[in-house]
Structures are given as C-alpha cells and as structure tokens.
Design an enzyme around this catalytic site. Structure first.
Site, short mmCIF file in Angstrom:
data_model
loop_
_atom_site.label_atom_id
_atom_site.label_comp_id
_atom_site.label_asym_id
_atom_site.label_seq_id
_atom_site.Cartn_x
_atom_site.Cartn_y
_atom_site.Cartn_z
N ARG A 90 40.35 36.35 36.98
CA ARG A 90 39.03 35.74 36.76
C ARG A 90 38.45 35.20 38.06
O ARG A 90 37.31 35.53 38.42
CB ARG A 90 39.13 34.59 35.74
CG ARG A 90 39.51 34.97 34.33
CD ARG A 90 38.60 35.97 33.66
NE ARG A 90 37.21 35.56 33.58
CZ ARG A 90 36.18 36.41 33.54
NH1 ARG A 90 36.39 37.72 33.60
NH2 ARG A 90 34.94 35.96 33.44
N ILE A 91 39.20 34.38 38.77
CA ILE A 91 38.65 33.75 39.98
C ILE A 91 38.53 34.77 41.11
O ILE A 91 37.51 34.80 41.81
CB ILE A 91 39.49 32.53 40.40
CG1 ILE A 91 39.49 31.46 39.28
CG2 ILE A 91 38.97 31.93 41.71
CD1 ILE A 91 38.12 30.93 38.88
N ASP A 138 46.38 43.24 44.48
CA ASP A 138 46.86 42.91 43.13
C ASP A 138 47.86 43.98 42.70
O ASP A 138 47.50 45.15 42.58
CB ASP A 138 45.70 42.83 42.13
CG ASP A 138 46.12 42.10 40.86
OD1 ASP A 138 47.11 42.54 40.23
OD2 ASP A 138 45.47 41.09 40.51
N ARG A 181 53.60 43.11 45.61
CA ARG A 181 54.06 41.93 44.88
C ARG A 181 54.41 40.80 45.85
O ARG A 181 54.35 39.63 45.47
CB ARG A 181 55.31 42.26 44.06
CG ARG A 181 55.01 42.99 42.77
CD ARG A 181 56.30 43.45 42.09
NE ARG A 181 56.00 44.14 40.84
CZ ARG A 181 56.10 43.58 39.64
NH1 ARG A 181 56.47 42.33 39.51
NH2 ARG A 181 55.81 44.28 38.55
N SER A 227 40.75 21.82 42.00
CA SER A 227 40.52 22.50 40.72
C SER A 227 39.04 22.50 40.38
O SER A 227 38.26 21.75 40.98
CB SER A 227 41.30 21.79 39.60
OG SER A 227 40.65 20.58 39.26
N CYS A 228 38.67 23.32 39.40
CA CYS A 228 37.27 23.36 38.97
C CYS A 228 36.83 21.99 38.45
O CYS A 228 35.71 21.54 38.71
CB CYS A 228 37.07 24.42 37.89
SG CYS A 228 38.23 24.31 36.51
N THR A 229 37.73 21.29 37.76
CA THR A 229 37.39 19.99 37.19
C THR A 229 37.24 18.93 38.28
O THR A 229 36.32 18.10 38.23
CB THR A 229 38.44 19.57 36.15
OG1 THR A 229 38.55 20.60 35.16
CG2 THR A 229 38.07 18.26 35.47
N THR A 241 41.33 29.25 29.12
CA THR A 241 41.64 30.01 30.33
C THR A 241 42.75 31.02 30.03
O THR A 241 43.33 31.00 28.94
CB THR A 241 42.10 29.08 31.48
OG1 THR A 241 43.24 28.33 31.06
CG2 THR A 241 40.98 28.12 31.87
#
EC number: 1.2.1.12
Length: 341
Positions: free
Chosen positions: A13-14, A35, A85, A157-159, A188
């Site tokens: 997502r990010i 990835d 990895r 963090s986003c928060t 999430t």
C-alpha cells in the site's frame, strides 16, 4: 539541483502510493523498486488499479525488467525492478538510488535497515515508526535532521503525522499539561478478513470487516519524541473500524493557558494558512471520512466536530488519509533531506 533518486523496498500500500505521490509531486525521481513477492506484470496491474484511490491517471507499462510510469505534464519514471528477499543484495547503487524508502514493514530498526546501505543507498527512510531510528514529522521537527549523522531515519506513523502538527500548534500557543488520544482507524493489511490466530494480540485477529477492534498504538507517545516538551504528557489507543481508508484523531487535552474554542480555531487556521500549509488543513464543513480519500495533508482539523468543556479542557478532532497523506510526507521528507546533501 537534480531531483533526488529514490528506491522503494516493498511495493505494498505505502510503496505504491509513495510512487503515485512521487509522480504527482514531480519532486523526486523513482529509479528502482524491490519486491520479492510481486512479478513485474503484477506490479503494473497493482499500480494501475486501486480500489481506494481509483485508477492511476497516467500510463504504466513494463519493458524488460523496467517499469515505465508516466503522466501528462510530469516526468517519466523508468524504474529498475528487483525481486530480492535480502535487502543487502539489492543493487541500489547500480540503479542510482541514493534514497531508499523502506516500506515492507519488516526492516524497521537501524540494524535491519542498514542492509540497504550495503547495496549502495546513501540514506534510508523507514515508512513506519522505529524503535531506534530518529523520527521526523514534516512540518514539526524535520529541520532537526542532521545530514552528517542521520543515515537511517523514520517518517514516524500516519497517526503521529496527524497528531503532531495539531499538538505542536496547541502546545506552542496554549501549552498542553497532558492529553489522551484516540484514533478511529481504518483497516490495514495486517488485519484479518475473518477471525484467525494473531499471536499475543488476540483481538487483532478478529474479522476486520465485522468489528470495532480496540488496539494499541504508540503514535501519541511518539509525539514526545518529535516534540520533546510533550514527552510523557501524551498517550493513546486506537479503535480499528471497518472502513478501507481515512482515519480520525481525537485529542482530549488539558491546557495550561485558558482558551475558548474560537481562540483554538483561530490559531489552527492561522497555522494551516501559513507555516503549516500543505501539512495541516482546516475545515468548517460538515464532512465525513470519505471526503478525505486521497487528501495530501497530514492532518485536517475539523472545527465543527471539536468541543470544549471549559477553557482548560478540550477535545480536538482531526482527519487524515492514513495512506496517501502519509505517502506524500515520505516524498516531502526525501525532498527536504536532499537539500542538505
């Protein structure tokens, strides 16, 4: 000054939204993505189609082991794709990536994220809170970044990115004696679609789409790391709710100096229109969570939802797109630290 060259580790997502933000802002050049779990044709699909933020309004394709991402009026990004990895094996240097966004959620300590430096990266930005890397919140403490010593940093963090700008404005103007934060937080990727085992945190394993789930968060305590004068004065918790995106912070605080709700609104609006423009926003509209999907601000103060018991005790409400607002700050933080190189 040339645009900073960026690599992204973890195309979740990010990771994907950092790339979207990079294309939109046109302030950094993404040159590599790693990835191990996603093939290049699947990367094209995941980047092009997004259930929350909609279809990418540009073109995305692949040619050999390169992703080609373009949007009208913006620079094209030619992105080397790796599938390693082990972060130490990613050839960031060979692809020219000086700044690596660590967005797997796995390598969140200095020791683990240090592996990226072995592959030629110069700086690592962890897109999560970190136990030991210095945390920076753009608009709050990013100017404390020390180029000579800070090689691995956290974008918090986003928060924390939502709470810290609000807490800074209130503390600078009225002083916060103490405060409790609740974030009503969208689901999430770590949550379960149906009940399942979840290590020691049993509640976290309950079905995300059918429950309001109380959860822990270090976001409020982390504000004490980015605003030292608030250290030990804030703590908080979360309720995970069945919405796909956009969360809301409720900060209940005791103030040193008396202030009416109008006084508080004025200073927040002044900050939103001035020094914190683009980070903190202000609204008096009758808004709900979906009104903030794809909002690029870190924190949008909701004047109409905030309340006051007395001049020393207030509850302040601020919205945030926990995915996209945050991803934009990752790009902004890279742009800022690149000016110090």
């Amino acid at each position: 000054m040339p645009k900073p060259s960026v690599g992204i580790n973890g195309f979740g997502r990010i990771g994907r939204l950092v790339l979207r933000a990079a294309v939109e802002k046109d302030s950094v050049n993404v040159v590599a993505v790693n990835d191990p779990f996603i093939s290049i044709d699947y990367m094209v699909y995941l980047f092009q189609y997004d259930s929350t933020h909609g279809r990418f309004k540009g073109t995305v394709a692949h040619e050999g082991d390169y992703l080609l991402v373009a949007k009208e009026g913006k620079s094209q990004h030619k992105i080397k794709v790796y599938n390693s990895r082990d972060p130490a094996e990613i050839q960031w240097g060979a692809s020219g990536a000086d700044y690596v966004v660590e967005s797997t959620g796995v390598f969140t300590t200095i020791e683990k994220a240090n592996a990226h430096l072995k592959g030629g990266a110069k700086k690592v930005i962890i897109s999560a809170p970190s136990a030991d890397a210095p945390m920076f919140v753009v608009g709050v403490n990013h100017e404390k970044y020390d180029h000579a010593n800070d090689h691995i940093i956290s974008n918090a963090s986003c928060t924390t990115n939502c709470l810290a700008p609000l807490a800074k404005v209130i503390n600078d103007n009225f002083g916060i004696i103490e405060g409790l934060m609740t974030t009503v937080h969208a689901v999430t990727a770590t949550q379960k679609t149906v009940d399942g085992p979840s290590g020691k945190l049993w509640r976290d394993g309950r079905g995300a789409g059918q429950n309001i789930i109380p959860a822990s968060t270090g976001a409020a305590k982390a504000v004490g790391k980015v605003i030292p004068e608030l250290n030990g004065k804030l703590t908080g918790m979360a309720f995970r709710v069945p919405t796909p995106d956009v969360s809301v912070v409720d900060l209940t605080a005791r103030l040193e100096k008396p202030a009416s709700l109008d006084d508080i609104k004025k200073v927040i609006k002044a900050a939103a229109d001035g020094p914190m423009k683009g980070i903190l926003a202000y609204t008096e509209d009758q808004v709900v969570s979906t009104d903030f999907v794809s909002d690029t601000n870190s924190s949008i103060f909701d004047a109409g939802a905030s309340i006051s018991l007395n001049p020393h005790f207030v509850k302040l409400v601020s919205w945030y797109d926990n995915e996209f607002g945050y991803s934009n700050r990752v790009v902004d933080l890279i742009s800022y630290i690149a000016t110090k190189a």
